[in-house]
Design an enzyme around this catalytic site. Sequence first.
Site, PDB file in Angstrom:
ATOM      1  N   LYS A 135      -6.395  -7.561  -3.782  1.00 59.57           N
ATOM      2  CA  LYS A 135      -5.599  -6.864  -2.768  1.00 59.57           C
ATOM      3  C   LYS A 135      -5.644  -5.371  -3.042  1.00 59.57           C
ATOM      4  CE  LYS A 135      -0.958  -6.945  -0.685  1.00 59.57           C
ATOM      5  NZ  LYS A 135       0.365  -7.593  -0.637  1.00 59.57           N
TER       6      LYS A 135
ATOM      7  N   SER B  90       2.248  -9.271   3.748  1.00 61.53           N
ATOM      8  CA  SER B  90       1.292  -8.172   3.776  1.00 61.53           C
ATOM      9  C   SER B  90      -0.075  -8.557   3.205  1.00 61.53           C
ATOM     10  CB  SER B  90       1.850  -6.980   2.985  1.00 61.53           C
ATOM     11  OG  SER B  90       1.987  -7.314   1.608  1.00 61.53           O
TER      12      SER B  90
ATOM     13  N   SER C 109       5.363 -11.849   1.063  1.00 61.51           N
ATOM     14  CA  SER C 109       3.998 -11.403   1.361  1.00 61.51           C
ATOM     15  C   SER C 109       2.884 -12.219   0.720  1.00 61.51           C
ATOM     16  CB  SER C 109       3.824  -9.940   0.967  1.00 61.51           C
ATOM     17  OG  SER C 109       4.481  -9.124   1.891  1.00 61.51           O
TER      18      SER C 109
END
EC number: 6.3.5.7
Length: 493
Positions: free
Chosen positions: A79, A159, A183
Site C-alpha cells: 500500500k 482506503s 480500511s
Amino acid sequence: MTDLTSLTIAEARDKLRAKEFTATELADAYIAAIETANDALNAYVKVTPEKAREMAKASDGRLAKGEGGALEGIPLGVKDLYATEGVHTQACSHILDGFEPRYESTVTANLWADGAVMLGKLNMDEFAMGSSNETSYYGPVKNPWRAKGSNKDLVPGGSSGGSAAAVAAHLCAGATASDTGGSIRQPAAFTGTVGIKPTYGRCSRWGMVAFASSLDQAGPIARDVRDAAIMLKSMASADDKDTTCVDMPVPDYEAAIGQSVKGMKIGIPAEYRMDGMPEEIEKLWQQGIAWLKDAGAEIVDISLPHTKYALPAYYIVAPAEASSNLARYDGVRYGLRVQGKDIVEMYENTRAAGFGDEVKRRVMIGTYVLSAGYYDAYYLRAQKVRTLIKRDFETVFADGVDAILTPATPSAAFGIADQEMAADPVKMYLNDIFTVTVNMAGLPGIAVPAGVDGAGLPLGLQLIGKPFDEETLFRAGHVIEQAAGRFTPEKWW
C-alpha cells in the site's frame, strides 16, 4: 503447469521449497499479470519490475542453499502508505509529489527480511481517508468483481482498495494494508478477500504515513485465512522506533488454522442490527452463526450499548488527529511546493493545491473540534465515549465471550461515482458502521468472505477478538471460510 498467479501464499511457498519453479518465474508471472490488467483496474500506482526480479533472484540463491525465510520468493504488493526506500511513497496524494524516502518502514523491512519480493506500490484513498478508493490523486481503483450480467464498474472499498483489488485479481500473492476505521476489513469484504486488522500496537507504525495515530494499524489482505496468518506473522514485531508498539512475542498464527472451535463462546451484539439493514446481510449473519454452531461453538446474545455513538465519536477523533498529523505538509522540505509572495501564501497555495477535497474536509473538521471554544464540547467528549466503547467490549470478554460475530459491511460494493454517495459524505461514512468500534477500542478484527448477494457480489462477516488474541480470530475465521468456500471474480479485464 498451474497458472502461478493462482497459487495462494502457502501453496507457492511449498512449491518454491520443492523447487517446482523458481522465485524469478513466479515474479515474472505476476509482472506479466500486472502489465495485462493494471490499465483496466488501476490497482498499482507504481510497479517495480526491476526491483522484483532482483529480489526474486536473491531469493532463488537462498532457496538453493536451503536458507529460505518464511516468505522466501513470495511476490507482494505494498500500500502506498508504507515508506519504501528509494521508491514512490505518496499516500496517493498530490502534496507528496516525487517523494521517495531514504528509509524503509518497519513492516515492509520485516517482510523483506523474511524473503518477500516487492512488486510495487498500491493505490489507496488519499492519506487513507475514504471508503471507496475514489479520493486517490491517481484516480479510482476498479473492483475486479461485477454484478451478474452488468459491466458497471464498482468500487473495491477503501482506503486499501488497491490492496484488495490486486489480491482479488491475482496481481500479487498478498498485500500490506492499513486500517483506521475499517480500511482493511471493508475492502476485503467488497472483493471476496480476507483482511485482518490486528490489535493496536501489534504491528509497528514506524514508516507508515500517519492519518490518525491512535487508530491506525497495519495488517494484511490475502486470498484466504491461512495466507493472512502467514503474512501477519512476518509483519508483526516489537519496535523501539514506535512507542505504541508492544514488546510481545509474535505467535505462530498459522498453527491456529484448523484448530477446533468446540466450546468457544461467540457473542452476537444486538446493537449491530441496524434499521434498514438489507435482508441479505441479516441472512448472511444468521448463516455465519449456524456454521459456527455446527462446528461446536456456543452462541450467546450480548449487548454493546455504546455502539451507536462509535461513528460520530470516530469522526471527531480521527479528523482531529489528521489535522495535527497533516500540519507537516507545507511545501518547505519535500513534496509539492506552490510558490507565493511570502511563506504564509506559499503554505496556503501548497496545501490548497496538494490536498484533495476529502482530506481538506477532514482537516477542517479536525481543526474545528480542536479549536479553543470546541475542544471540550467535541474532542474531549468523543474521547470519553471511546473509553465507554472500550469498556463495553471488556465487560463482554470478562463474561467469557471468546469472539464476537457481526457483518463486515452494510452492503455489497457500490458503483464508482455513485451519485448518492458523492452528494452526501455521511452516506459514505456509514460504510464504516460495523468496523469503527474495533479501532476505537484497539481490538483485532478479521473480515472473511461468507457468501454473495443476489447480484453475485461478495459479502463478508467480521469477527472481533480480545486484545492480542488474533489466533482465535484465525481459528473461527477458518471455520467460516471452510463452510462458505472460496470466491473469485470472473475475469473481464
